[in-house]
Scaffold this motif. Structure first.
Motif, short mmCIF file in Angstrom:
data_model
loop_
_atom_site.label_atom_id
_atom_site.label_comp_id
_atom_site.label_asym_id
_atom_site.label_seq_id
_atom_site.Cartn_x
_atom_site.Cartn_y
_atom_site.Cartn_z
N ILE A 5 -10.66 -6.59 10.29
CA ILE A 5 -9.64 -6.13 9.36
C ILE A 5 -8.57 -7.21 9.27
O ILE A 5 -8.09 -7.68 10.30
CB ILE A 5 -8.98 -4.81 9.84
N ALA A 6 -8.20 -7.61 8.07
CA ALA A 6 -7.11 -8.57 7.87
C ALA A 6 -5.90 -7.85 7.31
O ALA A 6 -6.03 -6.99 6.43
CB ALA A 6 -7.54 -9.69 6.93
N VAL A 7 -4.73 -8.20 7.82
CA VAL A 7 -3.46 -7.65 7.33
C VAL A 7 -2.63 -8.82 6.82
O VAL A 7 -2.21 -9.68 7.60
CB VAL A 7 -2.69 -6.90 8.43
N LEU A 22 -3.33 -0.85 14.17
CA LEU A 22 -4.76 -0.90 13.91
C LEU A 22 -5.54 -1.30 15.17
O LEU A 22 -6.61 -0.76 15.44
CB LEU A 22 -5.05 -1.90 12.78
N ALA A 23 -4.98 -2.23 15.93
CA ALA A 23 -5.66 -2.65 17.16
C ALA A 23 -5.75 -1.50 18.15
O ALA A 23 -6.77 -1.34 18.84
CB ALA A 23 -4.92 -3.84 17.77
N THR A 188 -15.07 -8.80 6.04
CA THR A 188 -13.69 -8.42 6.41
C THR A 188 -13.04 -7.55 5.34
O THR A 188 -13.13 -7.84 4.15
CB THR A 188 -12.84 -9.69 6.62
N VAL A 189 -12.41 -6.47 5.78
CA VAL A 189 -11.61 -5.63 4.89
C VAL A 189 -10.19 -6.18 4.89
O VAL A 189 -9.56 -6.30 5.95
CB VAL A 189 -11.60 -4.16 5.35
N ILE A 190 -9.68 -6.55 3.71
CA ILE A 190 -8.36 -7.17 3.61
C ILE A 190 -7.35 -6.14 3.13
O ILE A 190 -7.48 -5.61 2.02
CB ILE A 190 -8.39 -8.38 2.67
N ARG A 296 -5.37 4.16 7.19
CA ARG A 296 -6.36 5.12 7.70
C ARG A 296 -7.20 5.68 6.56
O ARG A 296 -8.41 5.87 6.69
CB ARG A 296 -5.64 6.24 8.47
N GLU A 297 -6.58 5.95 5.43
CA GLU A 297 -7.32 6.47 4.27
C GLU A 297 -8.34 5.45 3.77
O GLU A 297 -9.47 5.82 3.42
CB GLU A 297 -6.34 6.82 3.14
N ILE A 298 -7.96 4.18 3.75
CA ILE A 298 -8.87 3.14 3.26
C ILE A 298 -10.00 2.89 4.24
O ILE A 298 -11.17 2.76 3.86
CB ILE A 298 -8.08 1.84 2.99
N LEU A 299 -9.66 2.85 5.53
CA LEU A 299 -10.64 2.47 6.55
C LEU A 299 -11.46 3.66 7.04
O LEU A 299 -12.53 3.49 7.64
CB LEU A 299 -9.93 1.83 7.75
#
Length: 301
Positions: A5-7, A22-23, A188-190, A296-299
């Motif tokens: 996951i990238a932020v 997230l971690a 990767t989910v950005i 949370r909704e996206i992931l």
């Protein structure tokens, strides 16, 4: 398979806090993607999380360079890719956190760096010596406005590198970079933190004032005295550090250094917004709302 996951997003938008969240939720480890947080001792001025603020979560690509060293995107890519793949091999989730645009792209894209030629680079370095970095940056802007938009106009090394690439390839510097619609490396989910100037500007001002109140000047003095930080270095040109160094040299007052740090950060944020807004792979979150819930909704965790 674990998916990184990238932020990403502008300075002061809350990336570090979301990265920690997230971690914790995803059994993750953080990989820093902020080029100035690579430097040891550059803590207050880069808003680097303290050891306590990291909550025991392993962080990678922090404090890996001395301030006398030159940060390199190519070197970073090699080492950070190895970190991400080692985290995945442990069955944990890599959380990539930062807003340094080229560093983000080097990590989430399979970017094959253009060639170098010492003679071409030397010619542009001679030109730099003759006319200065601002004039050379203006020449870059005339040749490649997109490259000039993401490279600081006081950054001689990257300005020279972009001109070298343009001469060697016959194409804009941007053309050497992977397209922003290609699938991200490792799937990767950005996640991007979207901000407005009305919300972010007061946060930048508050954060800058707090930096100076918490010992930012003393941090720079320590780096100068004991670690050979100089204005001409990559670290010494970082926003905030450059202004404090000018104040130490007597060319700015402390108040002017604070104000120029704020305005320099705002200019950098505008470049970050323009850069990340072109990347259609980013899932945008409203930074002014509950970013953890939106993530949370996206992931779906």
């Amino acid at each position: 398979m674990v998916t990184p996951i990238a932020v990403v997003g502008p300075t002061a938008s809350g990336k570090s806090a979301l990265g920690i969240e997230l971690a914790r939720r995803l059994d993750g480890e953080v990989v820093n993607v902020d080029s100035m947080q690579l430097y040891r001792g550059m803590d207050i001025g880069t808003a680097k999380l303290t050891v306590e603020e990291r909550e025991g979560i392993p962080h990678h690509q922090l404090d890996v360079l001395d301030v006398t060293e030159t940060a390199s995107v190519a070197r970073y890519q090699q080492e950070a890719v190895a970190d991400v793949e080692a985290i995945m091999a442990r069955g944990r989730t890599p959380i990539l956190v930062g807003g340094s645009m080229l560093y983000v792209q080097s990590l989430v894209d399979d970017w094959q760096f253009p060639p170098t030629d010492p003679s071409v680079r030397a010619r542009w370095e001679t030109r730099l010596t003759e006319i200065g970095v601002s004039a050379l940056h203006a020449e870059l802007a005339a040749l490649d406005p997109e490259a000039a938009a993401i490279i600081e106009n006081n950054d001689p090394r990257r300005t020279v590198r972009a001109l070298e690439v343009i001469e060697l390839t016959g194409q804009p510097f941007q053309a050497s970079q992977p397209p922003k619609d290609a699938p991200p490396r490792w799937g990767t989910v950005i996640l991007g933190l979207r901000t407005t100037p009305e919300w972010l500007n007061p946060r930048i001002e508050l954060r800058t004032n707090l930096m100076f109140e918490r010992g930012f000047v003393e941090e720079v003095e320590e780096l100068v005295k004991n670690h050979n930080l100089i204005p001409e270095s990559t670290a010494g040109r970082a926003i905030g550090y450059a202004q404090v160094l000018d104040a130490m040299a007597g060319t700015l007052t402390k108040e002017e250094a604070v104000e120029r740090t704020i305005t320099g950060t705002r200019r950098y944020v505008r470049r970050q917004r323009a850069w990340f807004n072109r990347d259609h792979r980013i899932h945008w979150l409203d930074a002014s709302a509950d970013t953890a819930s939106q993530a949370r909704e996206i992931l779906g965790y």
